[in-house]
Motif scaffolding. Structure first.
Motif: not given
Lengths: 352, 352
Positions: A64, B63, B67, B72-74, B131
């Motif tokens: 990310a 996104q 993140r 938290t990447a989901k 996640s």
DNA sequence: CTGAAAGCGCTTACAG
DNA sequence: CTGAAAGCGCTTACAG
């Protein structure tokens, strides 16, 4: 205090960052990053230290953060009607192989041929800042959804179906030729009443395949009988209904050509239920070679598409376009071929 | 200067950021973020202005930045043997439906039952900071790869196959019971020589299914004949070879039970090629109901697994565990059921 | 060859 | 209710 400490829940992850590596190797984070990038410019001594630190700490760069910094996600969005259909699964798998090799991640979406669902996935792609999109349009002429991607400057490759007048690279098969040849083949076997189960007019492959069928008949001076042309909507249920309707005709077809694999499944269902004898009562040619084509009785003659090549070429076109965004637009058309099995008479004569 | 400017290549994307929105709405970025989160605490007037600005600028949050910031990447990683196998495609699709609803992205990986490939995908998952991971282990007892995930604190749900002694939530079917019942069924039809095509010993489902078969015979006092038990490796080719070997026996089986769908495909191939009559020469029960089960002649009796439920439950377990990382570990076992069709004699008697 | 520093876009304490 | 500021982890000019 090695990695693996702090296991109570997800709140405290064991984040090992460049900083930790840099500290351990007694260098700057810039040096760690340089080693990671592999572009050189680091003395072998420092490189050694950094590599050891990476190993010891089990460091893995945070994607990310990389994406945010590099302004490129290295993600390719892939949009297909339904991954549960073997034809598309096969294509997706080969796309994945090529893109993974090139360091891209694949984000998959099923449209179920719904424009709404297509739109949602495209919004997701945009949010994820995908580097490109490989797609089968849900509805060929309706390219509104893809205009958003184009306006955002996202490279696109269309596969299987052509996306209206959207100017993008495409990979398709010679749809018209495939059904033209199959129809000619059936005619050469002596058939004149050839049933055709086609797909939606809104999908380019369906239009082209039907054109091929009609063209073959016209070429040989056989008048088109509209009752022999049934819409199957590219679905199992549609294929079933179409076959049922064909079988209701006073003058039944002696042969049948179908425009995709789902409809083949449905039509075969009707044929099986009604114990229709193949090829005695009706010769059959399906579209797409499926793992089950050869376990039908009799085994199914099909027009087969080169799914692996479609996927590989689509992925390669994508990689090429990412490198050369302004190169000229390419359209690739692959040949299909027929696999002759016992569901049509092949080179034999009609009974009697 | 609306969005859509700067179209020459990807170098200059039309990045509309919170800053742009904030500027246009004449508020701070914090306020924009608050509106976006929907948690309230923003006056309706400012909210109005922000929403208009978002619309006008066609703003979409990045996104990657989210993140990075939210830690938290989901994203949920999903690992299956092969998406081209209908059984897994069906499960994946239902997992996706549930997770998408909950705002998670799905990252798919095929292991092709290779530990090496499994490992690579897990490295990717870790880099992407997933996640959670829903997975079918390539090799049931070998859980080394998953230990890395566990050590990183990533919640896991195992589906289909059990992952050795890894303490994670699981969703499976009652494998032993399914083949036990199927075998009992065949015995009740009068069969004593029942061939069995099984999977690799390294996969829990294969072990359990074979146990069910053996248990049924033992229960009814029918001695196990090892020549009737052939390994099919869970592959099409393996199924073909196994059936060939069974058919070579001096005393052929009068019935056949198979432990998965790929082997069924292979065995049916041999049966078709050799024009073996079903169920006259041999009764057949396959594993998994496939779209083509009903178009075989005769239609195939199968043990069917609730794929949609497996997927939905796996996804729900994942969501539950993400909410409650320390709740007790759950094991869900779903019943299979038999779909009786004409490939076995069903309640009729054996010929003569 | 190496490091200090800036900044990618976002959200969340912290102050007010 | 609102905003200024810090910081998530990374990479890359910029200096030296």
């Amino acid at each position: 205090m090695g990695p693996g400490r702090m296991q109570q829940g997800r709140l405290f992850e064991n984040v090992v960052t460049v900083k930790d590596v840099a500290a351990k190797a007694d260098v700057s984070t810039a040096t760690v990053s340089r080693v990671l990038s592999g572009k050189g410019g680091v003395s072998s001594e420092l490189e050694q230290r950094v590599r050891s630190a990476i190993d010891e700490l089990d460091y893995r760069p945070n994607q990310a953060a990389r994406r945010l910094r590099e302004r490129t996600a290295k993600i390719i969005g892939v949009l297909v009607p339904d991954i549960q259909i073997h034809f598309f699964a096969s294509i997706v798998v080969s796309i994945e192989r090529v893109l993974q090799e090139a360091g891209y991640l694949l984000l998959l979406g099923n449209t179920y041929d719904s424009l709404e669902s297509e739109k949602q996935h495209i919004e997701t792609f945009l949010s994820e800042d995908v580097s490109g999109v490989i797609f089968t349009p849900a509805v060929s002429p309706d390219i509104q959804n893809f205009k958003r991607l184009r306006d955002a400057g996202v490279p696109m490759i269309a596969i299987d179906r052509l996306p209206g007048d959207l100017r993008v690279d495409t990979v398709q098969v010679s749809n018209e030729k495939s059904t033209l040849n199959a129809t000619l083949h059936l005619i050469s076997e002596g058939h004149h009443r050839i049933g055709y189960i086609g797909g939606p007019k809104s999908i380019s492959t369906a239009v082209d395949r039907q054109a091929g069928y009609e063209c073959a008949l016209t070429q040989l001076g056989i008048p088109l009988d509209q009752s022999l042309i049934q819409p199957g909507g590219y679905t199992i249920e549609g294929g079933y209904r179409a076959m049922r309707d064909l079988w209701k005709l006073n003058q039944r077809p002696t042969a049948l050509l179908m425009a995709n694999n789902s409809m083949t499944l449905g039509a075969m269902q009707f044929i099986c239920e009604n114990d229709i004898s193949v090829p005695d009562q009706i010769s059959i040619i399906g579209f797409d070679d499926m793992p089950w084509s050869t376990i039908l009785r009799p085994p199914l003659t099909v027009i087969t598409q080169p799914t692996t090549e479609i996927g590989v070429l689509a992925a390669q076109l994508m990689l090429a376009r990412l490198n050369e965004p302004n190169s000229s637009i390419k359209h690739i058309t692959l040949e299909t071929h027929m696999v002759l099995r016992q569901s049509c008479l092949c080179s034999k004569k009609l009974p009697e």
